[in-house]
Design an enzyme around this catalytic site. Sequence first.
Site, short mmCIF file in Angstrom:
data_model
loop_
_atom_site.label_atom_id
_atom_site.label_comp_id
_atom_site.label_asym_id
_atom_site.label_seq_id
_atom_site.Cartn_x
_atom_site.Cartn_y
_atom_site.Cartn_z
N HIS A 187 0.85 -1.22 0.00
CA HIS A 187 0.00 0.00 0.00
C HIS A 187 0.87 1.25 0.00
O HIS A 187 0.56 2.24 -0.68
CB HIS A 187 -0.89 0.05 1.25
CG HIS A 187 -1.91 -1.03 1.33
ND1 HIS A 187 -1.87 -2.02 2.28
CD2 HIS A 187 -3.02 -1.27 0.59
CE1 HIS A 187 -2.91 -2.83 2.13
NE2 HIS A 187 -3.62 -2.40 1.10
N GLN A 244 -8.53 -7.87 -10.41
CA GLN A 244 -9.24 -6.67 -9.93
C GLN A 244 -8.83 -5.45 -10.75
O GLN A 244 -9.67 -4.65 -11.18
CB GLN A 244 -8.92 -6.46 -8.45
CG GLN A 244 -9.28 -5.08 -7.92
CD GLN A 244 -9.07 -4.96 -6.42
OE1 GLN A 244 -9.82 -5.51 -5.65
NE2 GLN A 244 -8.05 -4.23 -6.01
O1 PAF Z 1 -7.90 -4.04 -3.18
C1 PAF Z 1 -8.60 -3.68 -2.20
O2 PAF Z 1 -8.11 -3.40 -1.13
C2 PAF Z 1 -10.11 -3.63 -2.37
O3 PAF Z 1 -10.57 -4.63 -3.20
C3 PAF Z 1 -10.60 -2.24 -2.83
C4 PAF Z 1 -10.09 -1.91 -4.21
C5 PAF Z 1 -10.18 -1.18 -1.84
C6 PAF Z 1 -12.14 -2.24 -2.90
O4 PAF Z 1 -12.71 -2.52 -1.67
#
Ligand code: PAF
Length: 285
Positions: free
Chosen positions: A43, A159
């Site tokens: 992150h 995703q």
């Molecule tokens: O990757 C994540 O942490 C989640 O899937 C997201 C993109 C914040 C959506 O809840």
Amino acid sequence: MSSARPLFVLNRACEMREVSDACRKAGKKLGFVPTMGALHRGHVSLLEESVRRAEVTVASIFVNPTQFGPGEDFDRYERDYEGDIKKLKGCGVDYLFYPDISDIYPDGFGTTVSVGNLGDCLCGPFRPGHFNGVATVVLKLFNIVRPDFAVFGRKDYQQLKIIQKMVRDFNMDIEIVEMPIVREPDGLAMSSRNAYLSADQRTKAAEVNKALSEVAKKFRSGCDDCKILLAEADMVLRMAQINDIDYTEIRDPETLELRQRAVKGDLVALAVRLGNTRLIDNRVL
Ligand code: PAF
């Protein structure tokens, strides 16, 4: 990793909209990093990239219930608000959007995004409804934050591709910035779910990336037969006694179509379970 910039926490969608409107009026570039918290170095790389590119960075923390299936880890999902705040401040993030569930899904909420065929493969069949939940909340967050760009990691490759497609399909004026996977020194991809692993599982988990590396090595040696390539991954996993394998697959990196013969740039992706913990990882050939 320290910054003199103050971090403002906003709990309401209407407050977030006001900030975003003010940025727009002032002609400031707004970057956005959506997260579910329990922030790790993966992150941090996304946050730092946003701070580098934008005048104002917004991060969100929202553990989105609609992307968890029954029996999944919504309740036990790692939450570390204090730790997250420190990391956000350290990266120089300007705003944390930290909404209450009732602000995102108020009574009567009913419209959802259906992601189509990109969600039908890889993790899709193992997590029914997951990607619709992700796309729905990301669309909502995009509409609330209204960023110029949003940063996503390649660790959640499917995703990422689904969100890029949603942005194209819905003509949304948001750039999606991709960032590489951040790994532990032994190769394990950073994930909030790594915290669930026991010491023994954690040792085994390092083999997941080794399995991908063996596929890449075999490909570089001239083999393009996906069955043979994936047998390499399977062997590494089985040797490590990782027997609960959801999939190991090679797919087109954009359409996610299954390959019989691999070409450079293809995606090798896998998902395994170590006890109750599901790990995913991938690499591009
Ligand atoms: O990757 C994540 O942490 C989640 O899937 C997201 C993109 C914040 C959506 O809840």
